[in-house]
Scaffold this motif. Structure first.
Motif, PDB file in Angstrom:
ATOM      1  N   ILE A  58       0.855  -1.189   0.000  1.00  0.00           N
ATOM      2  CA  ILE A  58       0.000   0.000   0.000  1.00  0.00           C
ATOM      3  C   ILE A  58       0.887   1.235   0.000  1.00  0.00           C
ATOM      4  O   ILE A  58       1.780   1.363   0.840  1.00  0.00           O
ATOM      5  N   VAL A  59       0.664   2.128  -0.951  1.00  0.00           N
ATOM      6  CA  VAL A  59       1.408   3.376  -0.988  1.00  0.00           C
ATOM      7  C   VAL A  59       0.856   4.263   0.118  1.00  0.00           C
ATOM      8  O   VAL A  59      -0.336   4.585   0.144  1.00  0.00           O
ATOM      9  N   ALA A  60       1.725   4.655   1.048  1.00  0.00           N
ATOM     10  CA  ALA A  60       1.257   5.410   2.215  1.00  0.00           C
ATOM     11  C   ALA A  60       1.959   6.755   2.309  1.00  0.00           C
ATOM     12  O   ALA A  60       3.136   6.884   1.968  1.00  0.00           O
ATOM     13  N   ARG A  61       1.208   7.753   2.747  1.00  0.00           N
ATOM     14  CA  ARG A  61       1.747   9.074   3.040  1.00  0.00           C
ATOM     15  C   ARG A  61       1.447   9.372   4.502  1.00  0.00           C
ATOM     16  O   ARG A  61       0.345   9.111   4.978  1.00  0.00           O
ATOM     17  N   VAL A  62       2.406   9.951   5.197  1.00  0.00           N
ATOM     18  CA  VAL A  62       2.223  10.291   6.611  1.00  0.00           C
ATOM     19  C   VAL A  62       1.914  11.780   6.712  1.00  0.00           C
ATOM     20  O   VAL A  62       2.661  12.616   6.199  1.00  0.00           O
ATOM     21  N   HIS A  63       0.802  12.086   7.339  1.00  0.00           N
ATOM     22  CA  HIS A  63       0.421  13.472   7.588  1.00  0.00           C
ATOM     23  C   HIS A  63       0.706  13.759   9.049  1.00  0.00           C
ATOM     24  O   HIS A  63       0.152  13.114   9.939  1.00  0.00           O
ATOM     25  N   ALA A  64       1.561  14.726   9.293  1.00  0.00           N
ATOM     26  CA  ALA A  64       1.905  15.076  10.668  1.00  0.00           C
ATOM     27  C   ALA A  64       0.715  15.741  11.359  1.00  0.00           C
ATOM     28  O   ALA A  64      -0.049  16.478  10.732  1.00  0.00           O
ATOM     29  N   THR A  65       0.575  15.453  12.622  1.00  0.00           N
ATOM     30  CA  THR A  65      -0.495  16.057  13.401  1.00  0.00           C
ATOM     31  C   THR A  65      -0.115  17.501  13.708  1.00  0.00           C
ATOM     32  O   THR A  65       0.986  17.762  14.198  1.00  0.00           O
ATOM     33  N   PRO A  66      -0.991  18.455  13.436  1.00  0.00           N
ATOM     34  CA  PRO A  66      -0.653  19.847  13.732  1.00  0.00           C
ATOM     35  C   PRO A  66      -0.551  20.053  15.244  1.00  0.00           C
ATOM     36  O   PRO A  66      -1.242  19.383  16.014  1.00  0.00           O
ATOM     37  N   PRO A  67       0.319  20.955  15.673  1.00  0.00           N
ATOM     38  CA  PRO A  67       0.443  21.195  17.111  1.00  0.00           C
ATOM     39  C   PRO A  67      -0.854  21.771  17.673  1.00  0.00           C
ATOM     40  O   PRO A  67      -1.514  22.592  17.037  1.00  0.00           O
ATOM     41  N   LYS A  68      -1.202  21.312  18.867  1.00  0.00           N
ATOM     42  CA  LYS A  68      -2.435  21.762  19.490  1.00  0.00           C
ATOM     43  C   LYS A  68      -2.172  22.995  20.326  1.00  0.00           C
ATOM     44  O   LYS A  68      -1.207  23.051  21.079  1.00  0.00           O
ATOM     45  N   THR A  69      -3.012  23.969  20.160  1.00  0.00           N
ATOM     46  CA  THR A  69      -2.903  25.179  20.959  1.00  0.00           C
ATOM     47  C   THR A  69      -4.122  25.274  21.864  1.00  0.00           C
ATOM     48  O   THR A  69      -5.243  25.008  21.449  1.00  0.00           O
ATOM     49  N   LEU A  70      -3.873  25.641  23.081  1.00  0.00           N
ATOM     50  CA  LEU A  70      -4.953  25.775  24.041  1.00  0.00           C
ATOM     51  C   LEU A  70      -5.481  27.197  24.036  1.00  0.00           C
ATOM     52  O   LEU A  70      -4.712  28.158  24.003  1.00  0.00           O
ATOM     53  N   LYS A  71      -6.764  27.334  24.051  1.00  0.00           N
ATOM     54  CA  LYS A  71      -7.382  28.636  24.155  1.00  0.00           C
ATOM     55  C   LYS A  71      -7.991  28.704  25.557  1.00  0.00           C
ATOM     56  O   LYS A  71      -9.083  28.188  25.792  1.00  0.00           O
ATOM     57  N   LEU A  72      -7.238  29.291  26.465  1.00  0.00           N
ATOM     58  CA  LEU A  72      -7.701  29.382  27.835  1.00  0.00           C
ATOM     59  C   LEU A  72      -8.740  30.483  27.934  1.00  0.00           C
ATOM     60  O   LEU A  72      -8.503  31.617  27.535  1.00  0.00           O
ATOM     61  N   GLN A  73      -9.888  30.137  28.453  1.00  0.00           N
ATOM     62  CA  GLN A  73     -10.981  31.084  28.522  1.00  0.00           C
ATOM     63  C   GLN A  73     -11.793  30.784  29.775  1.00  0.00           C
ATOM     64  O   GLN A  73     -12.092  29.633  30.077  1.00  0.00           O
ATOM     65  N   ALA A  74     -12.128  31.811  30.459  1.00  0.00           N
ATOM     66  CA  ALA A  74     -12.960  31.672  31.651  1.00  0.00           C
ATOM     67  C   ALA A  74     -14.434  31.831  31.251  1.00  0.00           C
ATOM     68  O   ALA A  74     -14.761  32.449  30.240  1.00  0.00           O
ATOM     69  N   TYR A  75     -15.301  31.289  32.070  1.00  0.00           N
ATOM     70  CA  TYR A  75     -16.733  31.393  31.815  1.00  0.00           C
ATOM     71  C   TYR A  75     -17.174  32.847  31.799  1.00  0.00           C
ATOM     72  O   TYR A  75     -18.061  33.241  31.038  1.00  0.00           O
ATOM     73  N   ALA A  76     -16.563  33.670  32.626  1.00  0.00           N
ATOM     74  CA  ALA A  76     -16.933  35.076  32.712  1.00  0.00           C
ATOM     75  C   ALA A  76     -16.630  35.819  31.417  1.00  0.00           C
ATOM     76  O   ALA A  76     -17.235  36.863  31.143  1.00  0.00           O
ATOM     77  N   ASP A  77     -15.722  35.302  30.604  1.00  0.00           N
ATOM     78  CA  ASP A  77     -15.392  35.959  29.326  1.00  0.00           C
ATOM     79  C   ASP A  77     -16.579  35.965  28.366  1.00  0.00           C
ATOM     80  O   ASP A  77     -16.624  36.770  27.451  1.00  0.00           O
ATOM     81  N   ASN A  78     -17.557  35.082  28.558  1.00  0.00           N
ATOM     82  CA  ASN A  78     -18.747  35.067  27.696  1.00  0.00           C
ATOM     83  C   ASN A  78     -19.615  36.287  27.890  1.00  0.00           C
ATOM     84  O   ASN A  78     -20.464  36.592  27.055  1.00  0.00           O
ATOM     85  N   PHE A  79     -19.443  37.007  28.983  1.00  0.00           N
ATOM     86  CA  PHE A  79     -20.320  38.129  29.309  1.00  0.00           C
ATOM     87  C   PHE A  79     -19.593  39.472  29.203  1.00  0.00           C
ATOM     88  O   PHE A  79     -20.095  40.469  29.689  1.00  0.00           O
ATOM     89  N   ARG A  80     -18.452  39.515  28.580  1.00  0.00           N
ATOM     90  CA  ARG A  80     -17.724  40.783  28.431  1.00  0.00           C
ATOM     91  C   ARG A  80     -18.306  41.622  27.330  1.00  0.00           C
ATOM     92  O   ARG A  80     -18.860  41.239  26.405  1.00  0.00           O
TER      93      ARG A  80
END
Length: 80
Positions: A58-80
């Motif tokens: 089987i001809v295979a290609r490897v796709h690297a997993t993109p780096p994960k970035t965290l988006k830190l957000q507090a619940y209070a940010d929904n009401f700004r």
């Protein structure tokens, strides 16, 4: 909500489609006669997946997993 980390360390082998998808005239769903595109094989490591692909030609290609970035957000940010 939080996303879990289960099965994030597995490698997946997916087959490319060998024929184009087409719309069903009656229902409007898309489909094709290619059953290989429905197959997904999982492996514990990248080396195991590559070895399987080489063993069965089987001809295979490897796709690297993109780096994960965290988006830190507090619940209070929904009401700004």
């Amino acid at each position: 909500m939080q996303s879990g980390k289960a099965r994030t360390d597995e490698w997946v082998l997916e087959f490319e489609q060998s024929e184009a998808r087409r719309a069903d005239p009656l229902m409007g769903w898309t489909g094709s006669g290619d059953t290989q595109s429905q197959v997904q094989l999982t492996f514990p490591s990248k080396e195991a997946a590559k070895e399987y692909a080489e063993r069965y030609g089987i001809v295979a290609r490897v796709h690297a997993t993109p780096p994960k970035t965290l988006k830190l957000q507090a619940y209070a940010d929904n009401f700004r």
